[in-house]
Design a protein around this motif. Sequence first.
Motif, PDB file in Angstrom:
ATOM      1  N   GLN A 132      -9.113  -4.539  -2.193  1.00 15.92           N
ATOM      2  CA  GLN A 132      -8.662  -3.812  -3.375  1.00 15.92           C
ATOM      3  C   GLN A 132      -9.268  -2.410  -3.418  1.00 15.92           C
ATOM      4  OE1 GLN A 132      -5.976  -4.271  -5.201  1.00 15.92           O
ATOM      5  NE2 GLN A 132      -6.674  -5.993  -6.442  1.00 15.92           N
ATOM      6  N   VAL A 133     -10.512  -2.291  -3.010  1.00 15.25           N
ATOM      7  CA  VAL A 133     -11.166  -0.979  -2.973  1.00 15.25           C
ATOM      8  C   VAL A 133     -10.439  -0.051  -1.999  1.00 15.25           C
ATOM      9  CG1 VAL A 133     -13.298   0.251  -2.391  1.00 15.25           C
ATOM     10  CG2 VAL A 133     -13.416  -1.917  -3.641  1.00 15.25           C
ATOM     11  N   TYR A 134     -10.096  -0.584  -0.817  1.00 14.99           N
ATOM     12  CA  TYR A 134      -9.369   0.226   0.162  1.00 14.99           C
ATOM     13  C   TYR A 134      -7.971   0.585  -0.336  1.00 14.99           C
ATOM     14  CZ  TYR A 134     -13.038  -0.560   3.620  1.00 14.99           C
ATOM     15  OH  TYR A 134     -14.237  -0.577   4.287  1.00 14.99           O
ATOM     16  N   HIS A 135      -7.332  -0.337  -1.072  1.00 14.29           N
ATOM     17  CA  HIS A 135      -6.022  -0.020  -1.647  1.00 14.29           C
ATOM     18  C   HIS A 135      -6.138   1.188  -2.577  1.00 14.29           C
ATOM     19  CE1 HIS A 135      -4.417  -4.418  -1.137  1.00 14.29           C
ATOM     20  NE2 HIS A 135      -4.693  -3.834  -0.001  1.00 14.29           N
ATOM     21  N   TYR A 136      -7.172   1.173  -3.414  1.00 15.26           N
ATOM     22  CA  TYR A 136      -7.350   2.277  -4.360  1.00 15.26           C
ATOM     23  C   TYR A 136      -7.611   3.586  -3.611  1.00 15.26           C
ATOM     24  CZ  TYR A 136      -8.551   4.722  -8.641  1.00 15.26           C
ATOM     25  OH  TYR A 136      -8.550   5.604  -9.689  1.00 15.26           O
ATOM     26  N   MET A 137      -8.496   3.536  -2.627  1.00 16.60           N
ATOM     27  CA  MET A 137      -8.799   4.732  -1.839  1.00 16.60           C
ATOM     28  C   MET A 137      -7.535   5.284  -1.187  1.00 16.60           C
ATOM     29  SD  MET A 137     -12.287   3.311  -0.032  1.00 16.60           S
ATOM     30  CE  MET A 137     -12.378   4.628   1.169  1.00 16.60           C
ATOM     31  N   PRO A 149       3.996  -6.561  -0.074  1.00  9.05           N
ATOM     32  CA  PRO A 149       2.682  -6.362  -0.707  1.00  9.05           C
ATOM     33  C   PRO A 149       2.767  -6.578  -2.207  1.00  9.05           C
ATOM     34  CG  PRO A 149       3.672  -4.267  -0.107  1.00  9.05           C
ATOM     35  CD  PRO A 149       4.543  -5.323   0.490  1.00  9.05           C
ATOM     36  N   PRO A 150       1.699  -7.065  -2.831  1.00 11.97           N
ATOM     37  CA  PRO A 150       1.707  -7.261  -4.289  1.00 11.97           C
ATOM     38  C   PRO A 150       1.656  -5.932  -5.019  1.00 11.97           C
ATOM     39  CG  PRO A 150      -0.482  -7.639  -3.407  1.00 11.97           C
ATOM     40  CD  PRO A 150       0.414  -7.419  -2.220  1.00 11.97           C
ATOM     41  N   LYS A 151       1.948  -5.963  -6.293  1.00 13.24           N
ATOM     42  CA  LYS A 151       1.811  -4.764  -7.108  1.00 13.24           C
ATOM     43  C   LYS A 151       0.330  -4.485  -7.339  1.00 13.24           C
ATOM     44  CE  LYS A 151       6.200  -5.006  -9.637  1.00 13.24           C
ATOM     45  NZ  LYS A 151       6.833  -5.077 -10.983  1.00 13.24           N
ATOM     46  N   VAL A 198       3.621  -3.145  10.394  1.00 15.09           N
ATOM     47  CA  VAL A 198       4.842  -3.934  10.341  1.00 15.09           C
ATOM     48  C   VAL A 198       4.473  -5.294   9.789  1.00 15.09           C
ATOM     49  CG1 VAL A 198       6.724  -4.945  11.664  1.00 15.09           C
ATOM     50  CG2 VAL A 198       5.804  -2.715  12.314  1.00 15.09           C
ATOM     51  N   SER A 199       5.079  -5.673   8.706  1.00 14.91           N
ATOM     52  CA  SER A 199       4.716  -6.936   8.075  1.00 14.91           C
ATOM     53  C   SER A 199       5.940  -7.597   7.476  1.00 14.91           C
ATOM     54  CB  SER A 199       3.675  -6.692   6.976  1.00 14.91           C
ATOM     55  OG  SER A 199       3.433  -7.878   6.265  1.00 14.91           O
ATOM     56  N   SER A 200       5.957  -8.909   7.566  1.00 12.46           N
ATOM     57  CA  SER A 200       7.043  -9.674   6.943  1.00 12.46           C
ATOM     58  C   SER A 200       6.709  -9.999   5.499  1.00 12.46           C
ATOM     59  CB  SER A 200       7.275 -10.972   7.731  1.00 12.46           C
ATOM     60  OG  SER A 200       6.083 -11.750   7.761  1.00 12.46           O
ATOM     61  N   THR A 207      -1.095  -6.278   6.553  1.00 15.86           N
ATOM     62  CA  THR A 207      -0.167  -5.958   5.465  1.00 15.86           C
ATOM     63  C   THR A 207      -0.456  -4.560   4.936  1.00 15.86           C
ATOM     64  OG1 THR A 207      -1.641  -6.945   3.819  1.00 15.86           O
ATOM     65  CG2 THR A 207       0.079  -8.367   4.744  1.00 15.86           C
ATOM     66  N   PRO A 208       0.556  -3.894   4.397  1.00 12.48           N
ATOM     67  CA  PRO A 208       0.330  -2.573   3.805  1.00 12.48           C
ATOM     68  C   PRO A 208      -0.458  -2.684   2.501  1.00 12.48           C
ATOM     69  CG  PRO A 208       2.687  -3.125   3.854  1.00 12.48           C
ATOM     70  CD  PRO A 208       1.942  -4.311   4.340  1.00 12.48           C
ATOM     71  N   PRO A 209      -0.937  -1.576   1.966  1.00 10.24           N
ATOM     72  CA  PRO A 209      -1.641  -1.610   0.678  1.00 10.24           C
ATOM     73  C   PRO A 209      -0.699  -2.082  -0.432  1.00 10.24           C
ATOM     74  CG  PRO A 209      -1.988   0.485   1.801  1.00 10.24           C
ATOM     75  CD  PRO A 209      -0.906  -0.221   2.543  1.00 10.24           C
ATOM     76  N   CYS A 210      -1.290  -2.448  -1.573  1.00  7.70           N
ATOM     77  CA  CYS A 210      -0.494  -2.883  -2.714  1.00  7.70           C
ATOM     78  C   CYS A 210       0.478  -1.784  -3.131  1.00  7.70           C
ATOM     79  CB  CYS A 210      -1.403  -3.267  -3.884  1.00  7.70           C
ATOM     80  SG  CYS A 210      -2.404  -1.898  -4.542  1.00  7.70           S
ATOM     81  N   THR A 211       1.520  -2.177  -3.844  1.00  7.99           N
ATOM     82  CA  THR A 211       2.550  -1.232  -4.271  1.00  7.99           C
ATOM     83  C   THR A 211       2.130  -0.543  -5.561  1.00  7.99           C
ATOM     84  OG1 THR A 211       4.278  -2.604  -3.282  1.00  7.99           O
ATOM     85  CG2 THR A 211       4.965  -0.968  -4.909  1.00  7.99           C
ATOM     86  N   LEU A 212       2.060   0.764  -5.525  1.00  2.79           N
ATOM     87  CA  LEU A 212       1.666   1.551  -6.693  1.00  2.79           C
ATOM     88  C   LEU A 212       2.886   1.761  -7.579  1.00  2.79           C
ATOM     89  CD1 LEU A 212      -0.780   3.086  -7.887  1.00  2.79           C
ATOM     90  CD2 LEU A 212       0.064   5.129  -6.714  1.00  2.79           C
ATOM     91  N   THR A 213       2.841   1.216  -8.778  1.00  6.27           N
ATOM     92  CA  THR A 213       3.981   1.327  -9.696  1.00  6.27           C
ATOM     93  C   THR A 213       3.780   2.504 -10.641  1.00  6.27           C
ATOM     94  OG1 THR A 213       2.941  -0.245 -11.214  1.00  6.27           O
ATOM     95  CG2 THR A 213       4.487  -1.129  -9.611  1.00  6.27           C
TER      96      THR A 213
END
Length: 510
Positions: free
Chosen positions: A413-418, A112-114, A107-109, A470-476
């Motif tokens: 960033q590595v964890y976002h990719y994983m 997340p970035p792209k 839960v985050s206010s 925060t959640p991982p970055c947003t995958l576009t």
Amino acid sequence: MAKKQAWVHSSHPRSPSHLFFFVLALSVFSLVAILIYKVDNFASRTKTIVGHNLEPTPWHLFEPRNFTEESRHTRAYKIIQCSYLTCPYAAADGGSQPSKEKRRGLVSSHTPPKCPTFFKFIDNDLEPWFNTRISIDLITQAKEHAAFRIVIVEGKLFVDLYYACVQSRMMFTLWGILQLLKKYPGMVPDVDIMFDCMDKPTIERNLLGNGSLPIPLFRYCTTEAHLDIPFPDWSFWGWSEVNIKPWDEQFKEIKKGSRAQTWATKIKRAYWKGNPDVQSPIRMELMGCNDSKLWGTEIIRQNWTEEAKAGYERSKLSNQCKHRYKIYAEGYAWSVSLKYILSCGSLPLIISPQYEDFFSRALIPMLNYWPVSSIDVCRSIKFAVNWGNANPSEAQAIGKRAQQLMQNMSMDQVYHYMFHLISEYAKLQDFKPVPPPSAQQVCEESLLCFADEKQKELLKKSAVTSVSSTPPCTLTRNPNPNFFTAWAKQKQKIINLVKDMENRTNAATT
């Protein structure tokens, strides 16, 4: 006679008592001996993440680990304790399991970035299965090429072992996945993955003719000719065998070392230090370029045995940023050295790579590296050095952008990719993942149980200490179906321009 008879009667009750205790002791001893034999026998058949009872991968042979430093009983106890008893005890004891609230999701206010552009290559890597999807039969077929199988179910990690991995690759790879589960509790989907931990891709595209379906396999790198799915390599969490620290810490040290000299005071030569004895034609050719006057290079053969004896003082990565130009040459295949070379702030000279890891798709020639031809390597390096010395501002800017690329490549960033790779892959599986009967649960405690002191130090340093806020970055998604083709063509166009510059200069000087 009466007295003698009394003596006889008083002595007879003791004999059965002695016999009983003797039989009891013999029985206990026999049971203990049988138990020890059974435990030893069971341990002798148990495969472990550090290589007990595992043969090296047949597609990339290496010297198997020697376990003779431990006694047989000590080794058996350790195998049983670490493989079967540690994780259930840790789970029963509470361990580091997240609360129900945390498992429901983050839960985050904050929005997340792209994700960075190169994350789009996740779609490119998984594209072969968009239409067919991934069945359990395909997973089973991939076993022929895998060293181990990873199954995640309800946030727990299970591993089925097939072959040993060289050094500590399996341990640190599994540790990284455990950290992902801890960083994003309840968010990582159930998934079934076959994983190869060696250097060269094995599943070739041209072998999948006659209607054969592509086989999914995770590994550390891939090529255009292969279907392997690149995943962050073990060295992001540390590399105990050559004393390389976890990525965030190692990058900071390299960047600090790069600031020891200004660009004006850096040595105006190209530098490479490494091991050429890894069946690498490019590295062997590079050894012939070691002439600072003729080719403007400084090439040093790395002897890891001698480095280990010296405590790795002469191989610190933070001390290898004194030159304006750093050369990257692939080894037996892909090499972990790429990220350390890019981190120096020097102009990276990358010799025509055949292999890609997950982040190297972010590299753009003349923006954050200089392309060097694999044909006539020495002359191509000399041209790059001469160009850089004639255009110091441009060369410095390219080096800075390379360093910035790696600074952005934080462990977050590595964890976002994983996370995104595993999540997108899991969506393609048309079955419910279930750990096979031979799989073992793996947890932080079981990995630390097998780790030596140096490995424990690195593993603990790289541990995730809290759930992400925060959640991982947003995958576009990319709306342009020709994006990857256009991306490759643009990169090749720039490489061709550099080659034309080089050819014209060489022609003018001959």
